[in-house]
Structure formats: C-alpha cells, structure tokens
Design a protein around this motif. Structure first.
Motif, PDB file in Angstrom:
ATOM      1  N   ALA A   1     -37.820  29.812 -27.974  1.00  0.00           N
ATOM      2  CA  ALA A   1     -38.806  28.724 -28.022  1.00  0.00           C
ATOM      3  C   ALA A   1     -38.978  28.223 -29.449  1.00  0.00           C
ATOM      4  O   ALA A   1     -39.099  27.010 -29.689  1.00  0.00           O
ATOM      5  N   SER A   2     -38.970  29.134 -30.399  1.00  0.00           N
ATOM      6  CA  SER A   2     -39.154  28.761 -31.805  1.00  0.00           C
ATOM      7  C   SER A   2     -37.974  27.937 -32.316  1.00  0.00           C
ATOM      8  O   SER A   2     -38.160  26.909 -32.983  1.00  0.00           O
ATOM      9  N   TRP A   3     -36.761  28.363 -31.984  1.00  0.00           N
ATOM     10  CA  TRP A   3     -35.584  27.582 -32.409  1.00  0.00           C
ATOM     11  C   TRP A   3     -35.522  26.240 -31.683  1.00  0.00           C
ATOM     12  O   TRP A   3     -35.060  25.238 -32.252  1.00  0.00           O
ATOM     13  N   ALA A   4     -36.008  26.197 -30.462  1.00  0.00           N
ATOM     14  CA  ALA A   4     -36.069  24.924 -29.739  1.00  0.00           C
ATOM     15  C   ALA A   4     -36.998  23.944 -30.453  1.00  0.00           C
ATOM     16  O   ALA A   4     -36.738  22.735 -30.489  1.00  0.00           O
ATOM     17  N   CYS A   5     -38.069  24.457 -31.030  1.00  0.00           N
ATOM     18  CA  CYS A   5     -38.989  23.609 -31.808  1.00  0.00           C
ATOM     19  C   CYS A   5     -38.292  23.014 -33.024  1.00  0.00           C
ATOM     20  O   CYS A   5     -38.498  21.848 -33.362  1.00  0.00           O
ATOM     21  N   VAL A   6     -37.445  23.808 -33.690  1.00  0.00           N
ATOM     22  CA  VAL A   6     -36.702  23.299 -34.845  1.00  0.00           C
ATOM     23  C   VAL A   6     -35.767  22.170 -34.419  1.00  0.00           C
ATOM     24  O   VAL A   6     -35.735  21.096 -35.046  1.00  0.00           O
ATOM     25  N   ALA A   7     -35.018  22.398 -33.351  1.00  0.00           N
ATOM     26  CA  ALA A   7     -34.086  21.382 -32.864  1.00  0.00           C
ATOM     27  C   ALA A   7     -34.819  20.109 -32.462  1.00  0.00           C
ATOM     28  O   ALA A   7     -34.378  18.985 -32.760  1.00  0.00           O
TER      29      ALA A   7
ATOM     30  N   ASN B   1     -48.628  14.056 -25.424  1.00  0.00           N
ATOM     31  CA  ASN B   1     -48.824  14.976 -26.550  1.00  0.00           C
ATOM     32  C   ASN B   1     -49.188  16.367 -26.043  1.00  0.00           C
ATOM     33  O   ASN B   1     -48.724  17.382 -26.563  1.00  0.00           O
ATOM     34  N   ASN B   2     -50.036  16.384 -25.029  1.00  0.00           N
ATOM     35  CA  ASN B   2     -50.463  17.656 -24.464  1.00  0.00           C
ATOM     36  C   ASN B   2     -49.288  18.411 -23.847  1.00  0.00           C
ATOM     37  O   ASN B   2     -49.184  19.636 -23.962  1.00  0.00           O
ATOM     38  N   LEU B   3     -48.397  17.666 -23.201  1.00  0.00           N
ATOM     39  CA  LEU B   3     -47.191  18.282 -22.650  1.00  0.00           C
ATOM     40  C   LEU B   3     -46.351  18.872 -23.779  1.00  0.00           C
ATOM     41  O   LEU B   3     -45.846  20.003 -23.673  1.00  0.00           O
ATOM     42  N   LEU B   4     -46.229  18.118 -24.868  1.00  0.00           N
ATOM     43  CA  LEU B   4     -45.437  18.592 -26.002  1.00  0.00           C
ATOM     44  C   LEU B   4     -46.010  19.879 -26.597  1.00  0.00           C
ATOM     45  O   LEU B   4     -45.276  20.780 -26.994  1.00  0.00           O
ATOM     46  N   TYR B   5     -47.348  19.963 -26.668  1.00  0.00           N
ATOM     47  CA  TYR B   5     -47.975  21.096 -27.330  1.00  0.00           C
ATOM     48  C   TYR B   5     -48.175  22.307 -26.424  1.00  0.00           C
ATOM     49  O   TYR B   5     -48.415  23.405 -26.919  1.00  0.00           O
ATOM     50  N   ASN B   6     -48.085  22.121 -25.108  1.00  0.00           N
ATOM     51  CA  ASN B   6     -48.444  23.218 -24.209  1.00  0.00           C
ATOM     52  C   ASN B   6     -47.362  23.667 -23.234  1.00  0.00           C
ATOM     53  O   ASN B   6     -47.539  24.670 -22.554  1.00  0.00           O
ATOM     54  N   LEU B   7     -46.275  22.925 -23.163  1.00  0.00           N
ATOM     55  CA  LEU B   7     -45.219  23.324 -22.232  1.00  0.00           C
ATOM     56  C   LEU B   7     -44.660  24.693 -22.583  1.00  0.00           C
ATOM     57  O   LEU B   7     -44.375  25.514 -21.693  1.00  0.00           O
ATOM     58  N   ASP B   8     -44.502  24.969 -23.883  1.00  0.00           N
ATOM     59  CA  ASP B   8     -43.996  26.280 -24.281  1.00  0.00           C
ATOM     60  C   ASP B   8     -44.974  27.384 -23.883  1.00  0.00           C
ATOM     61  O   ASP B   8     -44.563  28.439 -23.392  1.00  0.00           O
ATOM     62  N   TYR B   9     -46.288  27.151 -24.058  1.00  0.00           N
ATOM     63  CA  TYR B   9     -47.282  28.140 -23.647  1.00  0.00           C
ATOM     64  C   TYR B   9     -47.211  28.390 -22.140  1.00  0.00           C
ATOM     65  O   TYR B   9     -47.292  29.532 -21.671  1.00  0.00           O
ATOM     66  N   LEU B  10     -47.087  27.313 -21.375  1.00  0.00           N
ATOM     67  CA  LEU B  10     -47.031  27.411 -19.920  1.00  0.00           C
ATOM     68  C   LEU B  10     -45.844  28.264 -19.473  1.00  0.00           C
ATOM     69  O   LEU B  10     -45.977  29.172 -18.650  1.00  0.00           O
ATOM     70  N   LEU B  11     -44.678  27.972 -20.036  1.00  0.00           N
ATOM     71  CA  LEU B  11     -43.449  28.660 -19.609  1.00  0.00           C
ATOM     72  C   LEU B  11     -43.407  30.108 -20.092  1.00  0.00           C
ATOM     73  O   LEU B  11     -42.961  30.995 -19.363  1.00  0.00           O
ATOM     74  N   ILE B  12     -43.861  30.352 -21.317  1.00  0.00           N
ATOM     75  CA  ILE B  12     -43.865  31.734 -21.828  1.00  0.00           C
ATOM     76  C   ILE B  12     -44.812  32.594 -21.001  1.00  0.00           C
ATOM     77  O   ILE B  12     -44.501  33.732 -20.640  1.00  0.00           O
ATOM     78  N   GLY B  13     -46.010  32.054 -20.714  1.00  0.00           N
ATOM     79  CA  GLY B  13     -46.967  32.809 -19.906  1.00  0.00           C
ATOM     80  C   GLY B  13     -46.446  33.121 -18.525  1.00  0.00           C
ATOM     81  O   GLY B  13     -46.721  34.191 -17.969  1.00  0.00           O
TER      82      GLY B  13
ATOM     83  N   ALA C   1     -38.899  18.861 -23.411  1.00  0.00           N
ATOM     84  CA  ALA C   1     -38.900  19.638 -22.164  1.00  0.00           C
ATOM     85  C   ALA C   1     -37.583  20.386 -21.934  1.00  0.00           C
ATOM     86  O   ALA C   1     -37.591  21.599 -21.684  1.00  0.00           O
ATOM     87  N   PRO C   2     -36.420  19.715 -22.014  1.00  0.00           N
ATOM     88  CA  PRO C   2     -35.176  20.464 -21.789  1.00  0.00           C
ATOM     89  C   PRO C   2     -34.892  21.506 -22.872  1.00  0.00           C
ATOM     90  O   PRO C   2     -34.409  22.605 -22.564  1.00  0.00           O
ATOM     91  N   LEU C   3     -35.208  21.177 -24.134  1.00  0.00           N
ATOM     92  CA  LEU C   3     -34.927  22.125 -25.219  1.00  0.00           C
ATOM     93  C   LEU C   3     -35.788  23.377 -25.095  1.00  0.00           C
ATOM     94  O   LEU C   3     -35.283  24.497 -25.207  1.00  0.00           O
ATOM     95  N   ILE C   4     -37.096  23.203 -24.874  1.00  0.00           N
ATOM     96  CA  ILE C   4     -37.993  24.352 -24.842  1.00  0.00           C
ATOM     97  C   ILE C   4     -37.755  25.199 -23.598  1.00  0.00           C
ATOM     98  O   ILE C   4     -37.832  26.431 -23.633  1.00  0.00           O
ATOM     99  N   THR C   5     -37.441  24.551 -22.478  1.00  0.00           N
ATOM    100  CA  THR C   5     -37.160  25.293 -21.244  1.00  0.00           C
ATOM    101  C   THR C   5     -35.916  26.157 -21.408  1.00  0.00           C
ATOM    102  O   THR C   5     -35.908  27.346 -21.046  1.00  0.00           O
ATOM    103  N   LEU C   6     -34.858  25.573 -21.955  1.00  0.00           N
ATOM    104  CA  LEU C   6     -33.617  26.320 -22.172  1.00  0.00           C
ATOM    105  C   LEU C   6     -33.836  27.458 -23.164  1.00  0.00           C
ATOM    106  O   LEU C   6     -33.366  28.585 -22.948  1.00  0.00           O
ATOM    107  N   GLY C   7     -34.566  27.175 -24.248  1.00  0.00           N
ATOM    108  CA  GLY C   7     -34.796  28.204 -25.267  1.00  0.00           C
ATOM    109  C   GLY C   7     -35.556  29.394 -24.720  1.00  0.00           C
ATOM    110  O   GLY C   7     -35.185  30.546 -24.968  1.00  0.00           O
TER     111      GLY C   7
END
Length: 485
Positions: free
Chosen positions: A388-394, A227-239, A373-379
């Motif tokens: 990242a936001s559209w990756a969340c929708v998908a 769950n933590n990976l799901l909620y924070n991977l986008d923060y990690l990559l954006i930062g 992981a693949p969706l948010i990384t690509l987005g």
C-alpha cells in the motif's frame, strides 16, 4: 483591497495558521504519544475502521456550502445566503447522523466482523451534528481572512479534546479515549464560533439563495467524495483483507507522514483560497502566489520527511515502543510519497478559487478511479501495508504528471517553474540527508543527528533565501502592527 493589503493579509494569515498548526500538531502528537503507550495497534485499527465508514457519509455533510460562501464575491452575497446555508446544513446533518447510526454502524460491524463498531461509530459521528452549525461562521471568518480568531478556536478545541482523551486513557477507557479525542473538539468550538462572529441565524430559507450556493457546492461535494475515496480506500482494504492490527500500524505510519502533510497544506489552502477567489481574473498574480505556496509548503515539509526517512526507526522504537516496529518501513516509504506530492501541493485550492470546481471534480474522478484505486488494491492484495505504501508513491508520481499538465494549461505554470522554485528545499534536503546519514551510520546518537539535520537544513535555507525571508518577516510585522492599530 489593494495588493499590498492582500500581501499583508496572506503573511498574517500564514503566521496565525502556522501557529495553529504548531500548537495543534505538537499537542496532538504529545497526546498520541501518550495514547500509544497505553493502547495497541488493534485499538488504533478499530477507530480507523470506524472512521472509514463514517467519513464516506460525512463527506455529504456540508454539501460544499462553506466553500461556495467563501468563493462567492461580496457584492453577490446577501444575508439570505447565510441563513439559507445555516438551516440547510442543520436539517441535512440530522438526516446524515440518523443514517450513520442506524445504517452505517451495523453495516460496518458486519463488514469487518467487529461488533464494537456499532457503538463506536455513532459516538465518533457526533461532529456531524455540530459541523454545519459552525460552517457559516467559519466561512465568514475565512472570507474576512481573520485567521487569528480561527487559530484561537482551533487551538482551544484541540487542547480541550486532547485533555479529555488523556484523562480517559489514564482511567483505562482504552479505545474510547481515541474516539472522544476525535469528538470532544466540537463541543468547545461551537460557542467560540458564535462569539467570534457575533452572527446569529434567523428563520429564513430562500430557494434562490439555495440554488446559488448549491450550484457551486455540488461540484465541491463531488470532489470531496472522490477525495474521501482517495484517502480511505487503503484503510478499507487493509482492514478487510489484512487485519485490525495491520490497519493500526498503517494508520500510525500515515499519521506521521501524509496526515501531517495534509494538515499543513489544508492550513495554507485556508489562507490562499479566498485570495485566489479575489484575484481569479489575474492569471499572472495567481501564478506568482501559487509558486510561493509550493515553495513554502516544501520548505516546511521536506526536513520532517527527511528526518523520518533517516531516523524513523530509532524515533519510533524509543518513543512509541517495539509494538509499533512494523510501522517503520511503511512510514519511510510514505514519507517519500509526501516529498513527491509537494511538487503540486495546493493545486485544488487554486482551481476552486478560480471558479473551476467542475475541472477539479473531473481530475479527482480520473485520479480516484483510474490511478489510485487499481494501484492501492494491487499493492495491498500482493504485499499488504508495504505494498500500500509503495502504491502511494507510484500514485503520487502519476498525479504530479497529470496535475502539471493542467497547471500549464490553466495558469501557465510549467514543471520548470516549479523545480526552479523548489531549488532551495531540494538543496537543503540533499545536504542534510547526506550529512545526517553519515553521522547516524557512524554511531552518533539519533537525537544529536536530528539536531544536526535541523540546524543544517535551516542554515542552508537562511543562507540561500535570506533576503526573501527578511522581506516576509517585515510584511508579517507590518501586518501585525496594522491589526493592533
């Protein structure tokens, strides 16, 4: 406890948790409103960077012990289970805090090239030390479904933390006002928990008791990690890939949308988890309760998301200022992802309450590794925070498909069942969306549009669900009378 008593407990629990959510979120929103006036996206981003690293370690903190105590039936619980849980949590948390201070903080500072994180992260992690102290008390109150006391503790600690943050911000503390806003609540919560339960630990630790609770907790801990990976991977990559400012903007958009959704569903899960545990052998009753949860979750969340989609731009620009303008588009997209997610909201609590933590873990692993992981990384790599936001929708769309398959398999809940129970929030949202959009495009002031949206949505819901809402009101009134008696 009979079905009527359980129903009264559920309605009463929802009341107190909704009250806690309203006070918590209203006060927290007001504090963030003030802090956003004083602070900048880069400062929000710094705290977001720190939170990513600390959360990956903090997820190990409780070892799923609290969930194990709640799920375990009363006849299978001994005093030694509570004492063992307490001391295991305390010793473990000290080790986790030392790891965060001397390993994670320097690692995060080097990863982001932000030296200030060496100081921020240890302070932000003070809650690691107090959380295990409170876990037995929280489990006891949750097991008794005494959500009135839980609501009081939550509200008191939130107001205290917000006051501390506000004073610090007015004194020019900058980013530290955000840091202490996340930490101060633990200081007031700890003595309140001890007073609420009257439970005091004894110096007892039993191997068998540890095996009993850890055997369940290991799966819930694994689920929490994913769950933590799901909620924070986008923060990690954006930062890392974009900037601290971009992370601050994205964090702000996330707080207004998915974080609010998450907090509300956590509130409902707190009420329903012990109920699912008590009725884990009655699939028909579980199905009935779960569909009610999905319905009422959506009734509350949908109008807020519709409001943000239509009126998010004037709300942000007028309340928070032009420095947050870049958060408008991500916020609208994330609001859409939240509405999709509501189709399967609360499913994890249902699976865990049925004693299926292993299935929950498998699902989270598949979602984290093969979907999110693949969706948010690509987005993020292609389009930054908008990607990242559209990756969340998908991701939410694919998650609904996956979870729906297992809901049908486990408790015979079909997509038709869910859509039928969401008919009212769908209709109310659609009508409110069309009417409010037309008024806003015609030049009507956004605050008037917001009022029209709220009144239209509420009116349709009351008209279509009048009898059921009155029944819930009578159950709530009956439950409160019994509590007073």
């Amino acid at each position: 406890m009979g079905p009527h008593n359980i129903k009264g407990k559920i309605v009463s629990g929802v009341f107190w948790n909704v009250l806690q959510l309203i006070i918590n979120k209203t006060f927290s929103f007001a504090i963030k409103l003030v802090l956003a006036k004083f602070l900048f996206p880069e400062q929000f981003g710094l705290v977001g960077m720190a939170a990513v690293f600390t959360s990956f370690v903090q997820v190990f903190n409780e070892l799923g012990i609290g969930a194990a105590l709640v799920q375990r039936k009363d006849e299978h619980l001994r005093d030694s289970h509570f004492y063992t849980a307490f001391w295991t949590g305390v010793v473990w948390s000290v080790g986790i805090f030392l790891l965060i201070t001397f390993v994670v903080a320097p690692l995060a500072a080097n990863f982001y090239n932000e030296p200030l994180l060496r100081s921020i992260i240890p302070v932000l992690s003070i809650g690691v030390l107090s959380s295990p102290v409170n876990l037995v008390h929280r489990a006891q109150l949750t097991k008794k479904m005494d959500f009135k006391k839980l609501a009081f503790i939550g509200n008191a600690s939130t107001i205290f933390a917000g006051a501390v943050a506000l004073v610090l911000a007015l004194q020019g503390a900058g980013v530290w006002s955000l840091v202490f806003n996340s930490v101060a609540s633990f200081v007031i919560a700890m003595p309140l928990y001890f007073r609420a339960t009257g439970w005091m630990p004894k110096l007892i630790w039993e191997k068998q008791a540890f095996n009993d609770i850890f055997g369940f907790g290991i799966y819930t801990t694994g689920t929490s990690i994913l769950n933590n990976l799901l909620y924070n991977l986008d923060y990690l990559l954006i930062g890392k890939l974009v900037s601290a400012s971009a992370l601050g903007v994205y964090t702000f958009a996330f707080v207004l949308t998915d974080t609010f959704r998450n907090q509300f569903t956590i509130m409902m899960n707190k009420v329903m988890y012990p109920v699912y545990g008590r009725h884990q052998d009655d699939p028909g009753l579980l199905k009935k309760y779960y569909l009610k949860v999905v319905t009422y979750n959506s009734l509350i969340i949908y109008p807020i998301m519709v409001l943000l989609i239509i009126l998010g731009e004037p709300l942000i620009l007028n309340f928070f200022g032009s420095k947050w303008e870049e958060s408008i588009l991500p916020m609208k997209i994330l609001a859409l992802s939240v509405m999709v997610h509501m189709l399967v909201s609360g499913h994890a609590s249902l699976l865990r309450g049925q004693g299926r933590p292993k299935l929950e873990l498998k699902l989270q692993f598949f979602k984290a590794v093969f979907l999110y992981a693949p969706l948010i990384t690509l987005g993020i790599y292609k389009y930054g925070i908008v990607g990242a936001s559209w990756a969340c929708v998908a991701y939410k769309v694919l998650e609904v498909i996956l979870i729906q398959y297992y809901l049908k398999k486990v408790v015979d809940i079909s997509i038709k069942d869910i859509l039928t129970h969401l008919k009212v929030p769908f209709i109310a949202s659609a009508v409110s969306f069309v009417l409010t959009s037309m008024l806003y495009l015609a030049g009507v002031h956004y605050l008037i549009c917001a009022m029209v949206l709220g009144l239209t949505y509420t009116g349709i819901v009351v008209m279509l669900m009048h009898e059921e809402l009155m029944l819930q009101y009578r159950e709530l009134k009956k439950g409160r009378v019994k509590q007073v008696a």
